[in-house]
Design a protein around this motif. Structure first.
Motif, mmCIF file in Angstrom:
data_model
loop_
_atom_site.group_PDB
_atom_site.id
_atom_site.type_symbol
_atom_site.label_atom_id
_atom_site.label_comp_id
_atom_site.label_asym_id
_atom_site.label_seq_id
_atom_site.Cartn_x
_atom_site.Cartn_y
_atom_site.Cartn_z
ATOM 1 N N LYS A 1 48.622 -24.940 -4.210
ATOM 2 C CA LYS A 1 49.188 -26.236 -3.817
ATOM 3 C C LYS A 1 49.644 -26.186 -2.343
ATOM 4 O O LYS A 1 48.975 -25.560 -1.536
ATOM 5 C CB LYS A 1 50.325 -26.625 -4.768
ATOM 6 C CG LYS A 1 49.866 -26.556 -6.232
ATOM 7 C CD LYS A 1 50.791 -27.197 -7.212
ATOM 8 C CE LYS A 1 50.219 -27.032 -8.617
ATOM 9 N NZ LYS A 1 50.911 -27.833 -9.610
ATOM 10 N N HIS B 1 42.553 -33.199 -9.056
ATOM 11 C CA HIS B 1 43.796 -32.614 -9.568
ATOM 12 C C HIS B 1 44.794 -33.737 -9.872
ATOM 13 O O HIS B 1 44.835 -34.748 -9.165
ATOM 14 C CB HIS B 1 44.387 -31.622 -8.559
ATOM 15 C CG HIS B 1 45.535 -30.860 -9.159
ATOM 16 N ND1 HIS B 1 46.814 -31.367 -9.181
ATOM 17 C CD2 HIS B 1 45.578 -29.671 -9.809
ATOM 18 C CE1 HIS B 1 47.601 -30.496 -9.819
ATOM 19 N NE2 HIS B 1 46.874 -29.461 -10.203
ATOM 20 N N GLU C 1 44.047 -30.165 -17.770
ATOM 21 C CA GLU C 1 45.451 -29.926 -17.445
ATOM 22 C C GLU C 1 46.277 -31.133 -17.892
ATOM 23 O O GLU C 1 46.328 -32.146 -17.181
ATOM 24 C CB GLU C 1 45.621 -29.740 -15.934
ATOM 25 C CG GLU C 1 44.865 -28.557 -15.372
ATOM 26 C CD GLU C 1 45.407 -28.160 -14.006
ATOM 27 O OE1 GLU C 1 45.896 -27.050 -13.882
ATOM 28 O OE2 GLU C 1 45.360 -28.986 -13.086
ATOM 29 N N ALA D 1 52.291 -30.873 -18.856
ATOM 30 C CA ALA D 1 52.466 -29.407 -18.905
ATOM 31 C C ALA D 1 52.410 -28.778 -17.520
ATOM 32 O O ALA D 1 52.576 -27.573 -17.385
ATOM 33 C CB ALA D 1 51.393 -28.794 -19.802
ATOM 34 N N ILE D 2 52.166 -29.596 -16.496
ATOM 35 C CA ILE D 2 52.016 -29.031 -15.146
ATOM 36 C C ILE D 2 53.372 -28.865 -14.478
ATOM 37 O O ILE D 2 54.092 -29.838 -14.269
ATOM 38 C CB ILE D 2 51.083 -29.908 -14.274
ATOM 39 C CG1 ILE D 2 49.678 -29.909 -14.857
ATOM 40 C CG2 ILE D 2 51.079 -29.409 -12.839
ATOM 41 C CD1 ILE D 2 48.689 -30.768 -14.098
ATOM 42 N N GLY D 3 53.709 -27.631 -14.176
ATOM 43 C CA GLY D 3 54.945 -27.335 -13.450
ATOM 44 C C GLY D 3 56.207 -27.607 -14.249
ATOM 45 O O GLY D 3 57.308 -27.623 -13.713
ATOM 46 N N GLY E 1 48.335 -25.588 -16.850
ATOM 47 C CA GLY E 1 49.615 -26.217 -17.183
ATOM 48 C C GLY E 1 50.576 -25.170 -17.705
ATOM 49 O O GLY E 1 50.475 -24.769 -18.862
ATOM 50 N N SER E 2 51.481 -24.676 -16.801
ATOM 51 C CA SER E 2 52.494 -23.688 -17.172
ATOM 52 C C SER E 2 51.920 -22.402 -17.772
ATOM 53 O O SER E 2 52.511 -21.809 -18.672
ATOM 54 C CB SER E 2 53.530 -24.319 -18.107
ATOM 55 O OG SER E 2 54.210 -25.370 -17.427
ATOM 56 N N VAL E 3 50.757 -21.976 -17.266
ATOM 57 C CA VAL E 3 50.209 -20.674 -17.675
ATOM 58 C C VAL E 3 51.036 -19.584 -16.989
ATOM 59 O O VAL E 3 51.329 -19.668 -15.797
ATOM 60 C CB VAL E 3 48.722 -20.538 -17.291
ATOM 61 C CG1 VAL E 3 48.219 -19.131 -17.604
ATOM 62 C CG2 VAL E 3 47.877 -21.589 -18.008
ATOM 63 N N LEU F 1 43.650 -22.279 -14.933
ATOM 64 C CA LEU F 1 44.011 -22.745 -13.593
ATOM 65 C C LEU F 1 45.535 -22.652 -13.508
ATOM 66 O O LEU F 1 46.244 -23.276 -14.301
ATOM 67 C CB LEU F 1 43.519 -24.180 -13.377
ATOM 68 C CG LEU F 1 43.786 -24.791 -11.994
ATOM 69 C CD1 LEU F 1 43.215 -23.943 -10.865
ATOM 70 C CD2 LEU F 1 43.173 -26.200 -11.915
ATOM 71 N N GLY G 1 49.184 -22.618 -11.418
ATOM 72 C CA GLY G 1 49.943 -23.055 -10.247
ATOM 73 C C GLY G 1 51.066 -22.085 -9.935
ATOM 74 O O GLY G 1 50.865 -21.044 -9.319
ATOM 75 N N GLY G 2 52.282 -22.408 -10.406
ATOM 76 C CA GLY G 2 53.485 -21.642 -10.059
ATOM 77 C C GLY G 2 53.332 -20.133 -10.197
ATOM 78 O O GLY G 2 53.720 -19.375 -9.300
HETATM 79 P P1 PGA Z 1 51.443 -24.917 -13.105
HETATM 80 O O1 PGA Z 1 50.332 -25.804 -12.304
HETATM 81 O O2 PGA Z 1 50.730 -23.650 -13.549
HETATM 82 O O3 PGA Z 1 52.527 -24.663 -12.113
HETATM 83 O O4 PGA Z 1 51.875 -25.724 -14.275
HETATM 84 C C1 PGA Z 1 49.001 -25.884 -12.731
HETATM 85 C C2 PGA Z 1 48.215 -26.794 -11.802
HETATM 86 O O5 PGA Z 1 48.770 -27.798 -11.310
HETATM 87 O O6 PGA Z 1 47.023 -26.551 -11.532
#
Ligand code: PGA
Length: 253
Positions: free
Chosen positions: A10, A99, A172, A176-178, A216-218, A236, A238-239
């Motif tokens: 990101k 995204h 995603e 569940a994202i972030g 999503g929050s993996v 995929l 993120g954090g």
């Molecule tokens: P996250 O983000 O792992 O921080 O939830 C995933 C993404 O936005 O691709």
């Protein structure tokens, strides 16, 4: 099919931080299984630095770079945008399209995502097309219709003859994202099966060879379980991808 574990950085990391993270990552990924690939979707400003490190360490067949977005033109008066050719010139093999932050924060439509997807593929980049429903849409029973619209629009101009390995999807769920709220096993299984069916409608038998990533929050402690589920062909992240150690644990999970 090789599973794909991808980092989405990101809008994080300057050039020094990014280069250091790649340096740290390379030895940690030394024992990545032959049936896995790893990609880093990094900010445009650090792609060159990451590419230099990857090339100097001879990790170019183990760790691939990707852009987080692309514009559907090769060049022109498009202030602030970036072309597939520019991404390739910075060492990218991949690009993300659609995204959820681009759809929901920047207002991108599936039609526009589709133009980007088709153009990037035409110009030689491999694409990971992101899709997923909001909590509101899920609660309104719209999971299937949202995925159908995003996949339909996102692949509208992709030739049916595309090589399956060049187009992947990332499911995603926006909720569940972030957020730390990972989708449950049954929710992931249901959504990934739906995605498989929807891409079969467009691409026929070769849809079974297209990767469907979950995002999503993996985290290191849930990655192994998720990547082992039916129809989950990658992750995929993120954090948890911002630190080399946690991302490498996920890539090897
Ligand atoms: P996250 O983000 O792992 O921080 O939830 C995933 C993404 O936005 O691709």
């Amino acid at each position: 099919m090789k599973k794909l574990v991808a980092a989405n950085w990101k809008m994080y990391k300057n050039r020094t931080e990014a280069a250091q993270c790649v340096l740290d990552l390379i030895p940690l990924l030394k024992h990545i299984p032959a049936d896995r690939e790893v990609a880093l979707f990094a900010p445009f400003t650090v792609l060159g630095s990451c590419s230099d490190v990857i090339n100097s360490k001879g990790a170019d067949n183990r760790l691939f770079l990707g852009g987080q977005d692309v514009y559907p033109a090769s060049e022109g008066a498009f202030t602030g945008e970036i072309s597939p050719e520019m991404l390739a010139d910075c060492g990218c093999r991949f690009v993300l399209t659609g995204h959820s932050e681009r759809r929901h924060v920047l207002g991108e439509s599936s039609e526009f995502v589709g133009r980007k997807t088709a153009f990037a593929l035409e110009k030689g980049l491999d694409v990971v097309l992101c899709i997923g429903e909001t909590l509101e849409q899920r609660e309104a029973g719209q999971l299937e219709s949202v995925l159908a619209e995003q996949i339909g629009g996102g692949t509208a101009d992709v030739p049916a003859g595309i090589e399956a390995a060049r187009l992947s999807f990332a499911y995603e769920p926006v909720w569940a994202i972030g957020t730390g709220k990972v989708a449950g096993e049954s929710e992931i299984l249901e959504a990934h099966l739906l995605v498989r069916r929807l891409i079969e409608k467009k691409f026929g038998a070769k849809a079974s060879e297209m990767r469907i990533l979950y995002g999503g929050s993996v985290k290191p402690d849930n990655a192994g379980k998720i990547i082992g589920l039916d129809n989950v062909d990658g992750l995929l992240v993120g954090g948890a991808s911002l630190q080399a150690e946690s991302f490498s644990k996920i890539a090897l999970a």
